[in-house]
Design an enzyme around this catalytic site. Structure first.
Site, PDB file in Angstrom:
ATOM      1  N   PRO A 244      74.304  83.642  49.664  1.00  0.00           N
ATOM      2  CA  PRO A 244      73.048  82.949  50.004  1.00  0.00           C
ATOM      3  C   PRO A 244      72.694  83.238  51.466  1.00  0.00           C
ATOM      4  O   PRO A 244      73.379  82.783  52.376  1.00  0.00           O
ATOM      5  CB  PRO A 244      73.369  81.473  49.767  1.00  0.00           C
ATOM      6  CG  PRO A 244      74.835  81.365  49.697  1.00  0.00           C
ATOM      7  CD  PRO A 244      75.441  82.719  49.486  1.00  0.00           C
ATOM      8  N   ASP A 420      75.969  84.156  55.837  1.00  0.00           N
ATOM      9  CA  ASP A 420      76.302  83.567  54.537  1.00  0.00           C
ATOM     10  C   ASP A 420      76.271  82.049  54.698  1.00  0.00           C
ATOM     11  O   ASP A 420      77.136  81.471  55.376  1.00  0.00           O
ATOM     12  CB  ASP A 420      77.707  84.059  54.134  1.00  0.00           C
ATOM     13  CG  ASP A 420      78.126  83.583  52.751  1.00  0.00           C
ATOM     14  OD1 ASP A 420      77.579  82.571  52.275  1.00  0.00           O
ATOM     15  OD2 ASP A 420      79.024  84.235  52.171  1.00  0.00           O
ATOM     16  N   HIS A 421      75.305  81.433  54.082  1.00  0.00           N
ATOM     17  CA  HIS A 421      75.117  79.997  54.301  1.00  0.00           C
ATOM     18  C   HIS A 421      76.228  79.160  53.662  1.00  0.00           C
ATOM     19  O   HIS A 421      76.354  77.971  53.937  1.00  0.00           O
ATOM     20  CB  HIS A 421      73.739  79.576  53.758  1.00  0.00           C
ATOM     21  CG  HIS A 421      73.158  78.389  54.448  1.00  0.00           C
ATOM     22  ND1 HIS A 421      73.874  77.587  55.312  1.00  0.00           N
ATOM     23  CD2 HIS A 421      71.915  77.853  54.415  1.00  0.00           C
ATOM     24  CE1 HIS A 421      73.105  76.612  55.766  1.00  0.00           C
ATOM     25  NE2 HIS A 421      71.908  76.748  55.232  1.00  0.00           N
ATOM     26  N   ARG A 422      77.055  79.775  52.814  1.00  0.00           N
ATOM     27  CA  ARG A 422      78.204  79.026  52.272  1.00  0.00           C
ATOM     28  C   ARG A 422      79.240  78.789  53.361  1.00  0.00           C
ATOM     29  O   ARG A 422      80.021  77.852  53.312  1.00  0.00           O
ATOM     30  CB  ARG A 422      78.870  79.820  51.133  1.00  0.00           C
ATOM     31  CG  ARG A 422      77.985  80.021  49.926  1.00  0.00           C
ATOM     32  CD  ARG A 422      78.638  80.974  48.953  1.00  0.00           C
ATOM     33  NE  ARG A 422      78.980  82.249  49.586  1.00  0.00           N
ATOM     34  CZ  ARG A 422      79.673  83.224  49.002  1.00  0.00           C
ATOM     35  NH1 ARG A 422      80.099  83.068  47.772  1.00  0.00           N
ATOM     36  NH2 ARG A 422      79.928  84.352  49.637  1.00  0.00           N
TER      37      ARG A 422
END
Ligand code: CAO
Length: 448
Positions: A244, A420-422
Site C-alpha cells: 500500500p 509502504d504504509h503497512r
C-alpha cells in the site's frame, strides 16, 4: 418497403435490457443477421433480421430497457416483403456442432428451450443465449445463419460465455463450421491465456484489462519487450499490488550544498572526479536511515515482525536502453562522498554496458531514483519491495523563498518519498523527509 423489427414475446421475463447493438444505420444486412442482443433477468437472446436490406433506423442504444413490442430497428427492403406475414411452420432443426458443445459444457440443450412458449414477431424473433427456459421466444432455426454484420460467427450462448469471462470474441479462433466460435474455443482461449502466464496479470482476483484488437482503429506494430523490461515490469507490478503506497513530497534547500559541490568539482576536476547531487543524496539518505531505522527494514514473511537491517546498501535506479536496472551500492554508510560518486557512476556505466554481475542487483535496503538530470517537479516512485521506501528526486530549481524579511533566490530540490504504509506512518514519513531536507541544507548535521 420498411420492415420493423420489434421485441418478440418475452413471456415472464422482466427488466429486458439491450446489451449489444450489432448494426448501425446504413448497414447492409442479410436475412438472419443478428441485429440486437437482449438480456433479461433469466436469459439472453439475439434478435436476427428476417430479411435482407439496409438498416435505416436504429431506435435503441445499449443499456436501454425494452419490452415486448418495442421497436428496435427499421430495415428497408427491396421487393414486396410482407412485414406482417404469418411465419411458415418449419421442422425443428438438427442441433449444430456448437449447440452440441454447449450441451456437453453443462447447459441444457436448446431443445429444452424449444419446449417453451414460442411466438413469432412481425419481423424476426430472438434466440436464447442461455438455455434456461425463460419465456423468451426463439424461432425455429432455418439453416446455418450467415455471418452477422460484425463478421463474427458465434451463437448467443457463446457470446454470453465470452462476456462472462471478459473475453473479446474477435480474438478467439473459431473451430466450428465457417470459423464459428464455439464454447470450447472460448474455454481453450482462456486456458491458453492462463498457461501463457498472461493470466497472472489478473492475479489476486484483479480483473485483467480486456485484450483489444487495436487494428480496428488503425495500423499497429508489435515490438518485443527486452528481458530487462519484462523482469522490471514483473517486479514493479508485484510491488504495486502488494505494497500500500503513499508518497510524501518535500523540498530541500540545497543552495549551500550546490555552492560546495560546484567548488569541489572545480578543485577535483583534475582527478577525474565528477560530483552530481546524487552522491550527496546517498550520504544524506544513509544518515536519515540510521536515524529512522524502520525505513531500512522489510516486513517479515509472517507479517508480524519487521526485519531491521544493520547494513546500508543503497539501490540506484539506472535508466538503460533495455529498461530500468537497480544496481546496489554496498555499505554506503562507510563511504565518503567522492567514493559514493565514483562507485555510483561505475555501477551506472556497468548497468548500461550490461556488465553488472547478478549479485550487484541484490540486497538493497533502500532505493534512490534520481530523475534530476532529466527534469520534472515530482513523481511517485514504486517501492522496490521487499524494501519499504524509495526516494525519488526531481530537478532542482532556483525559486524565491521568503526569509522573514525578504524574498531571496534559493536552490530547491524536490523530494518524493514513497513508502509502504503497512510499515511506515505518514507522520514518520514527514519526519524522515524533513530531516533529510535539513541534512541536505546543511550537511554538517551528519557530524552531530
Ligand atoms: N537537479 C538538477 N540537476 C541535476 C540533478 C538534480 N536533482 N541531478 C543531476 N543533475 C545534473 C547533474 O549534475 C548533471 O549535470 P552536468 O552534466 O551539468 O554535470 C546532469 O544533471 C546529468 O546527471 P546524470 O543523470 O548523468 O547523473 P546523476 O548522478 O544525477 O544520475 C543516474 C545517475 C544513474 C541516477 C541517472 O543517470 C539515471 O539513470 N537516472 C534515471 C533513473 C530513473 O530512470 N528513475 C526512474 C525510475 S522509476 O522510479
Amino acid at each position: 418497403m420498411i420492415e420493423k423489427v420489434l421485441v418478440p414475446d418475452v413471456g415472464e421475463a422482466q427488466d429486458v435490457e439491450v446489451i449489444e447493438v450489432l448494426v448501425s444505420e446504413g448497414d447492409i444486412i442479410a436475412a438472419d443477421d443478428s441485429l440486437v442482443v437482449l438480456e433479461s433477468d433469466k436469459a439472453s437472446m439475439e434478435i436476427p433480421s428476417s430479411c435482407e436490406g439496409r438498416v435505416v433506423r436504429v431506435l435503441i442504444n445499449e443499456g436501454d430497457q425494452v419490452e415486448e413490442g418495442s421497436l428496435l430497428v427499421e430495415i428497408e427492403t427491396e421487393g414486396d416483403a410482407e412485414p406482417d406475414r404469418e411465419p411458415e411452420p418449419e421442422p425443428e432443426p438438427e442441433p449444430e456442432p456448437e449447440e452440441k458443445a454447449e450441451t456437453e459444457a453443462g447447459e441444457s440443450p436448446r431443445n429444452s428451450v424449444s419446449q417453451t412458449k414460442r411466438t413469432e414477431t412481425p419481423a424476426g424473433s430472438g434466440e436464447p443465449l442461455s438455455s434456461e427456459p425463460s419465456g423468451l421466444a426463439p424461432p425455429p432455426r432455418k439453416s446455418e445463419p450467415p455471418a452477422p454484420a460484425s463478421g463474427l460467427h458465434a451463437g448467443p450462448a457463446v457470446r454470453k460465455q465470452a462476456r462472462e469471462y471478459g473475453v473479446e470474441l474477435t480474438l478467439v479462433n473459431g473451430s466450428g463450421r465457417k470459423g464459428r466460435v464455439l464454447k470450447e474455443d472460448v474455454q481453450g482461449y482462456v486456458k491458453s491465456r492462463l498457461q501463457s502466464g498472461s493470466g497472472s496479470k489478473g492475479g489476486m482476483g484483479i480483473p485483467e484489462i480486456p485484450e483489444m484488437d487495436f487494428t480496428r482503429w488503425g495500423e499497429i506494430e508489435f515490438s518485443p519487450l527486452s528481458r530487462t523490461r519484462k523482469a522490471s515490469a514483473r517486479n514493479l507490478h508485484r510491488s504495486w499490488l502488494n505494497v500500500p503506497h503513499v508518497t510524501q513530497f518535500d523540498e530541500a534547500d540545497i543552495t549551500e550544498l550546490e555552492k560546495f559541490r560546484t567548488l569541489q568539482n572545480e578543485v577535483r576536476n583534475k582527478e577525474g572526479v565528477k560530483l552530481t547531487p546524487l552522491a550527496f543524496l546517498i550520504k544524506a539518505v544513509v544518515d536519515a536511515l540510521i536515524r529512522f531505522p524502520r525505513f531500512n527494514s522489510s516486513m517479515a514473511s509472517d507479517h508480524e515482525h519487521l526485519v531491521l537491517k544493520k547494513y546500508y546498501h543503497i539501490g540506484i535506479a539506472v535508466e538503460t536502453e533495455d529498461g530500468l536496472v537497480v544496481p546496489v551500492l554496498r555499505d554506503a554508510d562507510s563511504k565518503g562522498v567522492v567514493q559514493l560518486a565514483n562507485e555510483s557512476a561505475e555501477l551506472a556505466a556497468q548497468a548500461r554496458d550490461k556488465k553488472l554481475p547478478m549479485d550487484a542487483m541484490q540486497g538493497a535496503t533502500f532505493t534512490l531514483s534520481s530523475l534530476g538530470g532529466l527534469g520534472g517537479t515530482a513523481f511517485t516512485p514504486i517501492v522496490n519491495a521487499p524494501e519499504v521506501a524509495i526516494l525519488g528526486v526531481s530537478r532542482s530549481r532556483v525559486a524565491p523563498v521568503f526569509n522573514g524579511a525578504e524574498f531571496e533566490p534559493r536552490t530547491l530540490l524536490p523530494l518524493s518519498l514513497s513508502y509502504d504504509h503497512r510499515v511506515i506512518d505518514g507522520a514518520e514519513a514527514a519526519r524522515f523527509t524533513t530531516y533529510l531536507a535539513s541534512v541536505l541544507t546543511d550537511m554538517r548535521k551528519i557530524l552531530m
